[in-house]
Design an enzyme around this catalytic site. Structure first.
Site, PDB file in Angstrom:
ATOM      1  N   GLU A 127       0.827  -1.192   0.000  1.00 35.92           N
ATOM      2  CA  GLU A 127       0.000   0.000   0.000  1.00 35.92           C
ATOM      3  C   GLU A 127       0.865   1.247   0.000  1.00 35.92           C
ATOM      4  O   GLU A 127       1.890   1.292   0.687  1.00 35.92           O
ATOM      5  CB  GLU A 127      -0.868   0.028   1.268  1.00 35.92           C
ATOM      6  N   CYS A 157       3.178   8.728   0.711  1.00 35.93           N
ATOM      7  CA  CYS A 157       3.916   7.868   1.635  1.00 35.93           C
ATOM      8  C   CYS A 157       4.086   6.500   0.972  1.00 35.93           C
ATOM      9  O   CYS A 157       3.093   5.855   0.620  1.00 35.93           O
ATOM     10  CB  CYS A 157       3.125   7.747   2.935  1.00 35.93           C
ATOM     11  N   CYS A 164       8.136  -6.054   7.809  1.00 33.63           N
ATOM     12  CA  CYS A 164       9.266  -5.301   8.368  1.00 33.63           C
ATOM     13  C   CYS A 164       9.916  -6.145   9.450  1.00 33.63           C
ATOM     14  O   CYS A 164       9.237  -6.805  10.237  1.00 33.63           O
ATOM     15  CB  CYS A 164       8.798  -3.971   8.949  1.00 33.63           C
ATOM     16  N   CYS A 168       8.796  -3.209  15.890  1.00 32.40           N
ATOM     17  CA  CYS A 168       8.293  -2.197  16.832  1.00 32.40           C
ATOM     18  C   CYS A 168       6.914  -2.637  17.328  1.00 32.40           C
ATOM     19  O   CYS A 168       6.052  -3.009  16.530  1.00 32.40           O
ATOM     20  CB  CYS A 168       8.192  -0.830  16.163  1.00 32.40           C
ATOM     21  N   CYS A 171       3.395  -1.187  15.996  1.00 32.76           N
ATOM     22  CA  CYS A 171       3.226  -1.069  14.559  1.00 32.76           C
ATOM     23  C   CYS A 171       2.699  -2.379  13.961  1.00 32.76           C
ATOM     24  O   CYS A 171       3.257  -3.451  14.216  1.00 32.76           O
ATOM     25  CB  CYS A 171       4.567  -0.709  13.939  1.00 32.76           C
ATOM     26  N   CYS A 388      -0.444   5.919  10.324  1.00 34.60           N
ATOM     27  CA  CYS A 388       0.890   5.396  10.572  1.00 34.60           C
ATOM     28  C   CYS A 388       0.832   4.061  11.318  1.00 34.60           C
ATOM     29  O   CYS A 388       0.125   3.919  12.291  1.00 34.60           O
ATOM     30  CB  CYS A 388       1.667   6.412  11.393  1.00 34.60           C
TER      31      CYS A 388
HETATM   32  S1  SF4 Z   1       7.417   1.392  12.838  1.00 34.16           S
HETATM   33 FE1  SF4 Z   1       6.798  -0.518  11.811  1.00 34.16          FE
HETATM   34  S2  SF4 Z   1       7.444  -0.281   9.684  1.00 34.16           S
HETATM   35 FE2  SF4 Z   1       8.542   1.282  10.894  1.00 34.16          FE
HETATM   36  S3  SF4 Z   1      10.472   0.275  11.484  1.00 34.16           S
HETATM   37 FE3  SF4 Z   1       9.056  -0.123  13.174  1.00 34.16          FE
HETATM   38  S4  SF4 Z   1       8.156  -2.114  12.668  1.00 34.16           S
HETATM   39 FE4  SF4 Z   1       9.087  -1.333  10.784  1.00 34.16          FE
END
Ligand code: SF4
Length: 408
Positions: A127, A157, A164, A168, A171, A388
């Site tokens: 996306e 964006c 990923c 985090c 996220c 986000c």
């Molecule tokens: S916020 Fe999400 S996309 Fe960004 S580095 Fe951390 S885990 Fe990866």
């Protein structure tokens, strides 16, 4: 199907050490180590096109013509490249000039945010999000060197990875682990596609590498994308209109600063002011703790009048106290920065919450009182899950993920 692609758990940063357990990217779409002929046509630099044409016995000026067709007109069908000879069009067809993907879906939010889902040929649905900028939302200052333009500005964006590895905890993308990085062709393609969805009177003003993935995790593809996007024969977007967001990969920040003389905007996800909390919510902090990160930020060769962007997600009871605000102000005092405060976006399978609005306001005021420029990032596109950390993985076809092709 290999283990690396089936187990997302093994594709995350090691939560106890911050070490990456997998190579940064291993997939069919990367350009590293390939000859110009093997690189996807959209990822080829102009110089590489010249080389390819030399090999075909064609004149070097053809390189610019084809580059323009691909990068300015988004024409991938050689038959439509009308200023090329028929013989050359046939050669390009044989060489496999084709788009790396296609638009699968577009969702439009009531506030004008557009989320475009792209289905890539080599597996991965990604996306990218178009965000109309307006003066009232408090974050619209990527554009520090204001120009007189009657056009309505749109920020795009884009994503750099499918999933990923950074893990985090706040996220959605981070919870899935890394499936694969995107090649430069796939990154550039997002920009080309988004231009088709601009409305009359709008212009694509800013580009942020803030979608799914960590752009500095596979630095070569990010660097190549930035150079392709900047090229005047193509999209022609100056690096100063581009911001790369990172979790804080110190070597990548150093390379980015050096390779682009600090012209590319840098946004750093800080989210905490001490190593204990930061490591808890961002495992990569164990590898590159705050002191090391601050050192490389001080060394970033920022041009005059430019500032670094610090992203700070406010999580209730975790990092949102006034003491945290004071600590943040102390940490950033000697840096040229602006701070984006982002109230946590709720994600599935997590009990982390956003603070009350009055706490967000108090945090912002405390920072501002300490002389730190800060903005609360208003959530746009909530009704299409475009906020986000909400660019979650779409369903994938494992067969396609493992497909390999020399022309990928
Ligand atoms: S916020 Fe999400 S996309 Fe960004 S580095 Fe951390 S885990 Fe990866």
């Amino acid at each position: 199907m290999d283990q690396q692609q089936t187990s997302s758990e093994s594709n995350k940063v090691d939560g106890s050490t911050g070490e990456l357990l997998v190579p940064s990217v291993a997939d069919a779409t990367v350009t590293r180590g390939k000859s110009p002929e093997e690189i996807h046509p959209l990822a080829r630099t102009l110089e590489e096109w010249v080389e390819v044409f030399r090999g075909m016995g064609e004149k070097p000026f053809r390189a610019k013509q084809v580059y323009r067709w691909l990068h300015q007109d988004r024409v991938f069908d050689p038959d439509q490249m009308t200023n090329l000879s028929k013989a050359l069009r046939e050669k390009l067809k044989k060489a496999g000039v084709a788009a790396p993907g296609q638009v699968a879906n577009v969702h439009e939010s009531a506030d004008g945010t557009r989320k475009i889902l792209i289905d890539f040929v080599h597996g991965a649905k990604i996306e990218c999000v178009m965000i109309p900028m307006s003066p009232d939302i408090g974050v619209d200052d990527y554009d520090e060197e204001e120009e007189d333009s009657p056009k309505k500005r749109v920020t795009l964006c884009i994503s750099t990875q499918f999933g990923c590895a950074m893990g985090c905890v706040f996220c959605a993308s981070g919870q899935s682990g890394l499936f694969r990085g995107l090649g430069a062709a796939e990154v550039v393609f997002q920009v080309l596609v988004a231009r088709d969805y601009l409305r009359p009177g709008e212009e694509l003003k800013n580009l942020v590498f803030m979608g799914m993935g960590e752009p500095l995790h596979h630095y070569e593809e990010t660097e190549r994308s930035l150079r392709l996007i900047a090229r005047p024969e193509g999209i022609g977007m100056s690096p100063r209109r581009v911001t790369v967001s990172t979790v804080g990969l110190v070597p990548g920040i150093r390379r980015l600063g050096r390779d682009f003389d600090g012209k590319v905007g840098l946004a750093v996800s800080l989210h905490a002011t001490n190593d204990a909390v930061r490591s808890e919510i961002m495992p990569m902090n164990k590898r590159y703790p705050i002191a090391e990160l601050m050192k490389v930020l001080h060394e970033y060769p920022l041009p005059p009048r430019k500032r670094l962007t610090i992203e700070y997600t406010l999580i209730k009871g975790k990092n949102d106290s006034l003491e945290d605000a004071d600590a943040l102000a102390r940490l950033l005092r000697s840096l040229r920065v602006k701070v984006n405060l982002i109230p946590m976006n709720p994600i599935e399978k997590s009990n982390l919450e956003a603070p009350e609005p009055k706490q967000v306001l108090a945090f912002r005021e405390r920072l501002a009182a300490a002389g730190i420029s800060c903005f609360v990032r208003m959530r746009k596109g909530d009704d299409v899950s475009a906020a986000c950390g909400q660019l979650a993985l779409q369903s994938i076809d494992p067969q396609r993920l493992t497909r390999r092709s020399p022309r990928s």
